[in-house]
Scaffold this active site. Structure first.
Site, PDB file in Angstrom:
ATOM      1  N   GLY A  56       0.845  -1.182   0.000  1.00 26.94           N
ATOM      2  CA  GLY A  56       0.000   0.000   0.000  1.00 26.94           C
ATOM      3  C   GLY A  56       0.882   1.234   0.000  1.00 26.94           C
ATOM      4  O   GLY A  56       2.039   1.175   0.430  1.00 26.94           O
ATOM      5  N   GLN A  61       3.273   9.940   0.969  1.00 24.46           N
ATOM      6  CA  GLN A  61       4.544   9.223   1.045  1.00 24.46           C
ATOM      7  C   GLN A  61       5.432   9.485  -0.176  1.00 24.46           C
ATOM      8  O   GLN A  61       6.591   9.083  -0.180  1.00 24.46           O
ATOM      9  CB  GLN A  61       4.307   7.722   1.206  1.00 24.46           C
ATOM     10  CG  GLN A  61       3.717   7.370   2.563  1.00 24.46           C
ATOM     11  CD  GLN A  61       3.566   5.882   2.712  1.00 24.46           C
ATOM     12  OE1 GLN A  61       2.548   5.321   2.309  1.00 24.46           O
ATOM     13  NE2 GLN A  61       4.582   5.239   3.257  1.00 24.46           N
ATOM     14  N   CYS A 104       6.495   0.179   7.354  1.00 22.63           N
ATOM     15  CA  CYS A 104       6.087   1.324   6.552  1.00 22.63           C
ATOM     16  C   CYS A 104       7.221   1.695   5.610  1.00 22.63           C
ATOM     17  O   CYS A 104       8.383   1.713   6.020  1.00 22.63           O
ATOM     18  CB  CYS A 104       5.754   2.502   7.472  1.00 22.63           C
ATOM     19  SG  CYS A 104       5.220   3.986   6.607  1.00 22.63           S
ATOM     20  N   LEU A 105       6.882   1.987   4.370  1.00 18.33           N
ATOM     21  CA  LEU A 105       7.900   2.369   3.398  1.00 18.33           C
ATOM     22  C   LEU A 105       8.573   3.689   3.762  1.00 18.33           C
ATOM     23  O   LEU A 105       9.677   3.957   3.291  1.00 18.33           O
ATOM     24  CB  LEU A 105       7.282   2.449   1.998  1.00 18.33           C
ATOM     25  CG  LEU A 105       6.743   1.124   1.456  1.00 18.33           C
ATOM     26  CD1 LEU A 105       6.048   1.335   0.118  1.00 18.33           C
ATOM     27  CD2 LEU A 105       7.834   0.079   1.350  1.00 18.33           C
ATOM     28  N   HIS A 146      -3.901   1.342   7.943  1.00 14.79           N
ATOM     29  CA  HIS A 146      -2.568   1.947   7.873  1.00 14.79           C
ATOM     30  C   HIS A 146      -2.562   3.111   6.870  1.00 14.79           C
ATOM     31  O   HIS A 146      -2.092   4.214   7.193  1.00 14.79           O
ATOM     32  CB  HIS A 146      -1.562   0.863   7.456  1.00 14.79           C
ATOM     33  CG  HIS A 146      -0.158   1.331   7.318  1.00 14.79           C
ATOM     34  ND1 HIS A 146       0.821   1.015   8.226  1.00 14.79           N
ATOM     35  CD2 HIS A 146       0.460   2.072   6.356  1.00 14.79           C
ATOM     36  CE1 HIS A 146       1.966   1.540   7.847  1.00 14.79           C
ATOM     37  NE2 HIS A 146       1.768   2.192   6.702  1.00 14.79           N
ATOM     38  N   GLU A 147      -3.073   2.868   5.672  1.00 13.84           N
ATOM     39  CA  GLU A 147      -3.068   3.920   4.641  1.00 13.84           C
ATOM     40  C   GLU A 147      -4.014   5.060   5.001  1.00 13.84           C
ATOM     41  O   GLU A 147      -3.707   6.225   4.746  1.00 13.84           O
ATOM     42  CB  GLU A 147      -3.400   3.338   3.268  1.00 13.84           C
ATOM     43  CG  GLU A 147      -2.441   2.265   2.776  1.00 13.84           C
ATOM     44  CD  GLU A 147      -0.963   2.644   2.825  1.00 13.84           C
ATOM     45  OE1 GLU A 147      -0.623   3.841   2.686  1.00 13.84           O
ATOM     46  OE2 GLU A 147      -0.131   1.739   3.008  1.00 13.84           O
ATOM     47  N   HIS A 150      -2.227   7.350   7.327  1.00 16.19           N
ATOM     48  CA  HIS A 150      -1.279   8.229   6.631  1.00 16.19           C
ATOM     49  C   HIS A 150      -1.942   9.519   6.182  1.00 16.19           C
ATOM     50  O   HIS A 150      -1.375  10.601   6.337  1.00 16.19           O
ATOM     51  CB  HIS A 150      -0.695   7.532   5.395  1.00 16.19           C
ATOM     52  CG  HIS A 150       0.562   6.780   5.654  1.00 16.19           C
ATOM     53  ND1 HIS A 150       1.703   7.355   6.171  1.00 16.19           N
ATOM     54  CD2 HIS A 150       0.867   5.483   5.443  1.00 16.19           C
ATOM     55  CE1 HIS A 150       2.649   6.453   6.278  1.00 16.19           C
ATOM     56  NE2 HIS A 150       2.163   5.290   5.848  1.00 16.19           N
TER      57      HIS A 150
END
Length: 179
Positions: A56, A61, A104-105, A146-147, A150
């Site tokens: 995702g 991000q 997380c990226l 999670h997304e 963000h």
């Protein structure tokens, strides 16, 4: 059989924004322009997510403070969920609370046991402005939560509790993405 484009195939891989950048902590703006730039952003998000080997990715991000995220994520039964949502609202997060590994990226190399509900529903629209409703369970529900976090300026490390929170704070302080 109709020709289908592969998400991200014509997208550009963008640099990931890392922890410490203010764009990750601000609530993202609603999308109001549903033209070609939005379609390009979605394609870029897919290309970037795939290049980073994520499941995702939210627009902030990659430095775009807009309410958009993409996903290509399995659920606990290994069913693949592929799509995007513009102006999402997390309308349901319920069921059993499960602590599971989460990363997380924007915090590369860091992972912590994080509590999330095992069911989530997100509603929004697609790049054309058509309504979408995404219902997820298990790992996919974790991804949706999670997304969504963000886009509201939250990171999974904010949800880590107990001794795990202490360990995560130390790891973040030592990380190259301090902030």
């Amino acid at each position: 059989m109709p020709h289908r484009t592969i998400p991200g195939a014509s997208g550009r891989v963008r640099p990931l924004v890392l922890h410490g950048d203010a764009v990750l902590r601000a609530r993202c703006a609603e999308v109001t322009d549903f033209g070609p730039p939005l379609a390009r952003l979605v394609d870029d998000l897919f290309a970037t997510m795939y290049a980073a080997r994520g499941v995702g990715l939210a627009a902030n991000q990659v430095g775009e403070a807009l309410r958009v995220f993409v996903f290509d994520c399995p659920d606990d039964e290994d069913e693949r969920h592929l799509g995007h949502v513009v102006n999402p609202t997390l309308v349901t997060a319920d069921g059993v609370t499960v602590r599971g590994p989460e990363g997380c990226l924007s915090l590369p190399g860091l992972e912590a046991g994080t509590e999330r509900f095992d069911h989530a529903v997100v509603e929004g629209v697609d790049v054309l402005g058509e309504p979408v409703r995404i219902d997820g369970t298990g790992f996919f529900a974790r991804c949706l939560q999670h997304e969504s976090d963000h886009l509201d300026g939250g990171l999974y490390v904010d949800r880590v509790t107990g001794w795990r929170a202490h360990r995560v704070r130390r790891a973040v302080a030592r990380g190259r993405w301090r902030g």
